[in-house]
Design an enzyme around this catalytic site. Structure first.
Site, short mmCIF file in Angstrom:
data_model
loop_
_atom_site.label_atom_id
_atom_site.label_comp_id
_atom_site.label_asym_id
_atom_site.label_seq_id
_atom_site.Cartn_x
_atom_site.Cartn_y
_atom_site.Cartn_z
N ASP A 82 0.86 -1.19 0.00
CA ASP A 82 0.00 0.00 0.00
C ASP A 82 0.89 1.24 0.00
OD1 ASP A 82 -2.01 1.81 0.25
OD2 ASP A 82 -2.78 1.08 2.15
N ASP A 84 0.88 5.20 -0.02
CA ASP A 84 0.03 6.37 0.20
C ASP A 84 0.87 7.64 0.31
OD1 ASP A 84 -2.39 5.10 0.16
OD2 ASP A 84 -2.46 4.77 2.33
N ASP A 191 5.46 -2.45 5.73
CA ASP A 191 5.24 -2.49 7.17
C ASP A 191 4.65 -3.84 7.57
OD1 ASP A 191 2.52 -2.41 6.59
OD2 ASP A 191 2.42 -0.24 6.85
#
Length: 296
Positions: A82, A84, A191
């Site tokens: 992901d 962002d 992460d």
């Protein structure tokens, strides 16, 4: 028009089966949804995609399970990264930032391949809000991790994912993945959520209720070679690239989609050429203004 009507019209406009298109073995997934009840957005899980209707957003588990409802019997796992960023609200600045972020995504994918042996992605999609999802399907992950060999050695699927996930995150944080344009890798791009066996991810094609934009693919293996996509992305200026991504949110999947709904229901002009940034920025600003007034 209210949010529920807009979202309902959007999903009704999509061709049958398109929400399953980028999900391997959808029957092995847990599916989750958000609904609008009064002024509140509520979240619920269900066993199958066809069990519910009237939802705002659609999610699926990255893991594949024998019994998805209880998360039992892990069969496989999609790796999803992901990416962002805080994108500005002003239309032209938003589009430039979106284009710049996609360039960073492409560079990061190549750097992960060079430094850590990652495979090519299967899909890169706009998340519908602040960035992109890079998806590696279970079939790709199996080949990359030599999954069958580990299973023959008695290592359970969950252990494979945890070991590899922790190792990749550690290598990234320790600086084995280098380069100025991918410094975000050490700041949270990779992460611990990456190897969470119960992770849910927004389905490609789902509306994002924060922005009222859909999560749409910008590249997939079926759509062409990665090297061609990479060269095209890196060869464009940020604004042109951002316009192409935003145009995709209006026109995907080619029949139906958000642009068609906005034009038909609100008589909003969404027909702008993304290769003419001055024209597209104006149209995009109008779209953002209308959607901004509808946000819950």
């Amino acid at each position: 028009m209210d949010v529920k009507t807009l979202v309902g019209e959007y999903y009704a406009s999509l061709p049958s089966g398109v929400l399953r298109e980028f999900v391997e073995d959808p029957s092995s997934r847990e599916w989750a949804y958000t609904f609008l009840k009064g002024r509140d957005i509520v979240f619920t899980r269900k066993r199958r995609l066809d069990e519910v209707s009237g939802f705002l957003e659609l999610y699926h588990s990255t893991g594949k399970f024998k019994n998805p409802k209880s998360w039992e019997g892990l069969l496989g796992w999609d790796l999803v990264i992901d990416v962002d960023a805080e994108l500005p609200e002003e239309p032209e600045a938003f589009l430039k930032s979106l284009g710049r972020l996609l360039k960073d995504v492409v560079i990061a994918c190549d750097e992960l391949r060079r430094a850590l042996g990652f495979p090519r992605p299967d899909v890169v999609n706009f998340s519908g809000s602040k960035g992109f999802h890079v998806r590696y399907f279970d079939s790709t992950v199996r080949r990359w991790l030599r999954w069958d060999l580990h299973e023959r050695r008695g290592i359970k699927p969950g252990e494979i994912i945890q070991r590899v996930g922790r190792g990749v995150v550690w290598l990234a944080r320790e600086g084995f993945v280098a380069g100025d344009r991918v410094r975000a890798l050490r700041e949270g791009l990779l992460d611990d959520s990456m190897y969470d066996l119960k992770r849910l991810i927004r389905c490609v094609g789902s509306m994002n209720v924060k922005s009222l934009l859909p999560a749409v693919p910008v590249w997939s293996r079926e759509g062409g070679r990665w090297v061609d996509f990479r060269d095209e992305v890196l060869g464009m200026n940020d604004l042109e690239l951002g316009c192409l991504v935003a145009h995709r949110t209006l026109t995907w999947p080619g029949r139906g989609g958000l642009g068609v709904v906005l034009s038909r229901v609100l008589d909003l002009d969404t027909d702008a050429d993304p290769e003419d940034p001055s024209d597209f920025v104006e149209v995009w600003g109008n779209v953002m203004s209308v959607l901004g007034e509808l946000k819950p």
